[in-house]
Motif scaffolding. Structure first.
Motif, short mmCIF file in Angstrom:
data_model
loop_
_atom_site.label_atom_id
_atom_site.label_comp_id
_atom_site.label_asym_id
_atom_site.label_seq_id
_atom_site.Cartn_x
_atom_site.Cartn_y
_atom_site.Cartn_z
N LEU A 293 0.76 -1.05 0.15
CA LEU A 293 0.06 -0.04 -0.13
C LEU A 293 0.65 1.11 -0.06
O LEU A 293 0.70 2.19 0.76
CB LEU A 293 -0.91 0.00 1.28
N CYS A 294 1.64 1.54 -0.88
CA CYS A 294 2.53 2.56 -0.94
C CYS A 294 2.07 3.71 -1.74
O CYS A 294 2.49 4.93 -1.44
CB CYS A 294 4.13 2.08 -1.57
N GLY A 295 1.11 3.30 -2.45
CA GLY A 295 0.61 4.41 -3.37
C GLY A 295 -0.42 5.17 -2.40
O GLY A 295 -1.17 4.83 -1.57
N HIS A 296 -0.47 6.55 -2.62
CA HIS A 296 -1.29 7.43 -2.02
C HIS A 296 -2.06 8.53 -2.86
O HIS A 296 -1.42 8.85 -4.06
CB HIS A 296 -0.55 8.20 -1.08
N LYS A 297 -3.05 9.15 -2.36
CA LYS A 297 -3.66 10.22 -3.20
C LYS A 297 -3.96 11.00 -2.08
O LYS A 297 -4.41 10.89 -0.73
CB LYS A 297 -4.83 9.57 -3.85
N GLY A 298 -4.24 12.33 -2.30
CA GLY A 298 -4.50 13.38 -1.37
C GLY A 298 -5.86 14.49 -1.67
O GLY A 298 -6.12 14.42 -3.08
N ASP A 299 -6.21 15.15 -0.96
CA ASP A 299 -7.25 16.20 -1.14
C ASP A 299 -6.59 17.48 -1.60
O ASP A 299 -6.08 18.14 -0.83
CB ASP A 299 -8.19 16.40 0.05
N PHE A 300 -6.93 17.91 -2.78
CA PHE A 300 -6.19 19.18 -3.09
C PHE A 300 -7.47 20.07 -3.64
O PHE A 300 -7.75 20.16 -4.88
CB PHE A 300 -5.33 18.97 -4.40
N GLY A 301 -7.93 20.68 -2.47
CA GLY A 301 -9.04 21.76 -2.80
C GLY A 301 -10.37 20.66 -3.20
O GLY A 301 -10.78 19.79 -2.51
#
Length: 620
Positions: A293-301
């Motif tokens: 589980l090394c892939g990540h995504k985040g909240d950008f606005g």
């Protein structure tokens, strides 16, 4: 047809020019000798590719190869390989991807797909258990990778697509599957040259059953346990993604800054995985199936964006003087939509900025100037202005305008985000990597910097570790699984895990022949054997890994590669990092001589007849 359990043992070979296709099978002997995935794909191309073929011509071949692990539920088994001759480097290239295309191809009943020729019109391919159809793709031409996938999503569960960069034959164009990429070496350009915008695999038509389910389940359970116990695979990478590397690399002075002029920067924390997790509430965004589980995504606005991998953060970020945590994901996303490798894009733009400073070219580029960098990325993909020249890659563009000394590549492939002046083992690994400036060829930097088990400034044992880790990496890319499993599978067995770290470091540094013999990589052949029903010992699979590396080296030497190409840019060999008070340079030649001897190469870096014969590699 020879039955090999755990596989369909069917590889579809297609000539796009004539539309003719055939099914080929792999013997048990070749399966053992080349394992699957990359190794088997390399052997298939060895038997077909003529020496001197233009990578963008109809005569080039490209192979897409799911490994034996694919579809079995083995940990981190969602990865597959593509193998071709690179338009960027002119030599062989393989790339690993975790997107859904591989699973769909294999569950369409195929262990591989081989393409040659050129479709007579703009096309996409549809693959199922019934064969392959060439379909018109005029309406898809010009679309981004994401738009293309969306347009084809009703066709099948697995899609591989190129963007405008691939259509325009950018030498480092990549291909997308889901949200993962076949990143390096210009595979997107090869598909573009064949008039192929996308390949869709139906999937869900074939079930993969291990030959020995009990043995497989036991090995899989142990593998999962070790992944969940390892500090890297269950800690740093799972928590922060590969950008967890930013802080230790900056501390070790190997983070690329301003086209590898320096190795550290006071603003590095802004682009670290820890900051991305805290600032953008990052969550998992991984290959499937995945245990690490090394892939990540985040909240950008108002949108979620993938957190870039460490390599992208290093090459599109610090290497270009950018430490804006908002800007780098957007630049990475832009490269992804246009279909370009972020490492080569960042490396080539790094050259362009320095060339602008030195007056070799005229551009609006400058370190830290985000808007100008964003524009030139678009220009590269579309062939506008200076972008048309930069689309050739740093090696070719520097030969045209000058500045070859600060074009940061080896064999034409831009170096990834570890400055080798602070990691001598990684320096050697870069120099002798078959596909060029590849960090994964032998990831010695992990032992030198992340785990602190080897002195990064000593040469003792480094050739032996590079050879060992190269062989293991060929195994990993051929079974096929994630490169990061090696941390868990080789560091969690009791002998290594419970040896006090100072003693382990002492053993590895000064008694490397013994240390290497004690490393346990047995989980790889255990799972492979349980799936196929073919017995494969540790010794046999290690020799197979060696065979695959040497075969690729031999194929490259037929294209003109020799010892003169096993080097690093002059900037890295003769200039010091700005913050390096000790002014370290890389004693590369000393390590190369030892490496050639260990590999069975002559003084020109070419495999000897004795070595080829020992490994069963036929000369053609």
């Amino acid at each position: 047809m020879e039955i090999i359990k755990g596989t369909s043992n069917k590889i579809l070979e297609v000539n796009l020019t004539s539309g003719q296709s055939r099914i080929i099978q792999i013997s048990t002997e070749d399966r053992k000798k080349f394992i699957g995935g990359k190794g088997l794909g390399m052997k298939i191309l060895f038997d077909r590719l003529k020496v001197g073929v233009d990578p963008l011509s109809e005569e080039n071949f490209i192979a897409f190869m799911p490994g034996v692990y694919m579809g079995t539920g083995a940990p981190c088994s969602g990865r597959w390989s593509a193998i071709t001759k690179s338009p960027l480097t002119g030599i062989m290239v393989s790339a690993s991807c975790g997107g859904p295309f591989g699973m769909s191809l294999k569950t369409s009943g195929l262990d591989g797909l081989i393409l040659t020729g050129k479709a007579p019109e703009k096309s996409y391919l549809f693959v199922s258990s019934k064969g392959l159809e060439i379909r018109n793709a005029t309406d898809l031409w010009g679309k981004t990778t994401v738009e293309t996938q969306k347009a084809l999503e009703k066709e099948g569960s697995g899609i591989l697509a190129i963007g405008p960069a691939g259509e325009n034959l950018v030498k480092f164009a990549n291909a997308i599957s889901g949200h993962r990429f076949l990143g390096r070496g210009g595979i997107g350009a090869v598909l573009g040259s064949k008039n192929i915008k996308a390949i869709v695999a139906l999937g869900g038509e074939f079930k993969i059953e291990p030959a020995n389910k009990d043995a497989f389940d036991k090995a899989r359970k142990l593998a999962t346990k070790q992944i969940n116990s390892n500090d890297m695979t269950s800690g740093a990478y799972r928590d922060f993604g590969t950008t967890a590397n930013v802080i230790p690399c900056n501390d070790a002075n190997i983070l690329p800054v301003n086209n590898f002029s320096d190795g550290s920067h006071p603003k590095h924390i802004e682009i670290s995985g820890q900051n991305y997790k805290e600032k953008y509430n990052s969550k998992y965004h991984t290959c499937k199936p995945c245990t690490i589980l090394c892939g990540h995504k985040g909240d950008f606005g108002d949108e979620e964006i993938a957190i870039p991998e460490y390599e992208s953060v290093g090459l599109l970020g610090s290497n270009l003087g950018i430490f804006d945590s908002d800007a780098i994901p957007h630049l990475s996303k832009l490269c992804g939509h246009l279909g370009m490798d972020t490492i080569s894009t960042g490396g080539t733009i790094g050259w362009a900025i320095e060339a602008t400073e030195k007056g070799l070219i005229q551009s609006d580029l400058a370190f830290g100037k985000v808007e100008a960098i964003e524009q030139v990325i678009k220009d590269i993909a579309t062939g506008n202005g200076i972008g048309k020249d930069l689309a050739l890659g740093s090696q070719a563009v520097s030969k045209k305008f000058g500045g070859e000394s600060f074009a940061i590549h080896t064999k034409g492939l831009e170096i990834s985000a570890y400055d080798p002046r602070g990691s001598f083992g990684q320096a050697l690994s870069y120099a002798v990597a078959n596909r060029g400036g590849c960090h994964l060829n032998a990831y010695v930097v992990a032992q030198e910097v992340m785990f602190k088990l080897l002195d990064p400034y000593k040469t003792l044992g480094k050739p032996a570790y590079v050879k060992f880790l190269q062989n293991v990496k060929e195994i990993i890319d051929s079974v096929h699984t994630c490169a990061f499993t090696q941390f868990a599978y080789m560091l969690e067995p009791p002998l290594v895990k419970y040896t006090p770290k100072p003693l382990l470091a002492l053993l590895m540094q000064y008694m490397h022949p013994i240390a290497i013999q004690l490393i346990d990589y047995s989980l790889y052949p255990r799972m492979w054997s349980a799936i196929t029903g073919i017995k494969m010992s540790n010794k046999e699979i290690f020799k197979a890994g060696e065979r695959i590396y040497v075969l690729e080296r031999y194929m490259n030497t037929r294209e003109g590669i020799s010892a003169i190409d096993d080097t690093l840019p002059e900037k890295l060999l003769k200039e010091f990092r700005l913050s390096d008070k000790k002014q370290k340079t890389i004693p590369l030649n000393k390590m190369l001589t030892s490496f050639y001897k260990l590999r069975g190469f002559d003084e020109n870096g070419i495999p000897t007849e004795k070595t080829l014969k020992k490994l069963g590699i036929g000369v053609n």
